[in-house]
Scaffold this active site. Structure first.
Site, mmCIF file in Angstrom:
data_model
loop_
_atom_site.group_PDB
_atom_site.id
_atom_site.type_symbol
_atom_site.label_atom_id
_atom_site.label_comp_id
_atom_site.label_asym_id
_atom_site.label_seq_id
_atom_site.Cartn_x
_atom_site.Cartn_y
_atom_site.Cartn_z
ATOM 1 N N TYR A 7 -1.220 -0.051 10.752
ATOM 2 C CA TYR A 7 -1.464 -0.493 9.379
ATOM 3 C C TYR A 7 -0.366 0.019 8.452
ATOM 4 C CZ TYR A 7 -3.522 -0.997 4.761
ATOM 5 O OH TYR A 7 -3.730 -1.311 3.441
ATOM 6 N N SER A 27 0.858 -1.188 0.000
ATOM 7 C CA SER A 27 0.000 0.000 0.000
ATOM 8 C C SER A 27 0.888 1.230 0.000
ATOM 9 C CB SER A 27 -0.889 0.022 1.244
ATOM 10 O OG SER A 27 -1.525 1.274 1.395
#
Length: 245
Positions: A157, A144
């Site tokens: 995250y 990501s």
């Protein structure tokens, strides 16, 4: 090279990017194992959709954070389809915690996110490696841009995705020359994550150079291209409509 009769394991394959990848590869002739942890209905629907157009697919449950379940999953896939040629490490989870709220970051959040997002990808790569090696296969790890920018749905995250990018490079070294390992780092993608956050999505789009966000199908197309690229390993390919430009 093509995907005809190639066996591909897609983790987290019942929804979003995973589903789009499973569908695309099956349309190109691949035999697809669709892993899920909790999304049993969605995974079976994806497998059924593939069968409806004449493809071959199976939905298979395993919590990728649990190595014994991963090993069992790989054994079941090999028993059913003979081997594994490609692995798409897509399964991941998040926790929604304000980036500046350090006190809200619990030990459980760290443990859960790293167990699935990082250790889970390692577990799958390790268990599949003997079969991938035999066929000169490849792995794509879905990271990501949170792992590049340090910003995301939560601090753990973002850090876990940075670790995925590091894992990609380390596995590329460890598994060379027989297995290529590459990462893709999507920016915002129009998945169910945005349900109820449409205004936030529109606000983000207004700040992106390409004035849009990606679709799961676009990320799937990149994953398919990366899997087939014989000169590519150890790289993180960013696809974010210019967000990190």
């Amino acid at each position: 090279m093509g995907y005809l009769n190639k066996v591909v394991l897609v983790t987290g394959g019942g929804t979003g990017i995973g589903r789009a990848t499973a569908m695309l590869l099956a349309e190109r002739g691949a035999i697809v194992a669709i892993n899920y942890s909790r999304s049993a209905v969605e995974a079976e629907e994806t497998a059924q959709a593939i069968r409806q157009f004449g493809g071959r697919a199976m939905a298979i449950q395993a919590d990728v954070a649990r190595n014994a379940e991963v090993v069992s999953m790989i054994e079941q896939i090999v028993k059913s389809f003979g081997t594994i040629h490609y692995l798409v490490n897509n399964a991941s989870i998040t926790r929604y915690i304000a980036m500046d709220d350090l006190e809200a970051v619990t030990e459980e959040a760290w443990d859960d996110l790293f167990a699935v997002n990082v250790k889970g990808m390692f577990n799958c790569a390790r268990a599949a490696a003997p079969y991938l090696k035999a066929g000169k296969g490849a792995i794509v790890n879905v990271g990501s841009i949170a792992g590049i920018t340090g910003k995301g749905s939560s601090l753990p995250y973002a850090v876990s995705k940075a670790a995925v990018h590091g894992l990609t490079k380390s596995l590329a070294h460890a598994l060379a020359p027989d297995i290529r390992v590459t990462g893709v780092a999507p920016g915002a993608v129009d998945t169910r994550w945005w349900a109820g956050k449409e205004e936030q999505m529109r606000a983000l789009i207004r700040h992106l150079p390409l004035d849009r966000i990606s679709t799961p199908e676009e990320i799937a197309a990149l994953i398919a291209a990366v899997l087939e690229q014989p000169s590519l390993t150890g790289q993180i390919v960013t696809v974010d409509n210019g967000q990190t430009m």
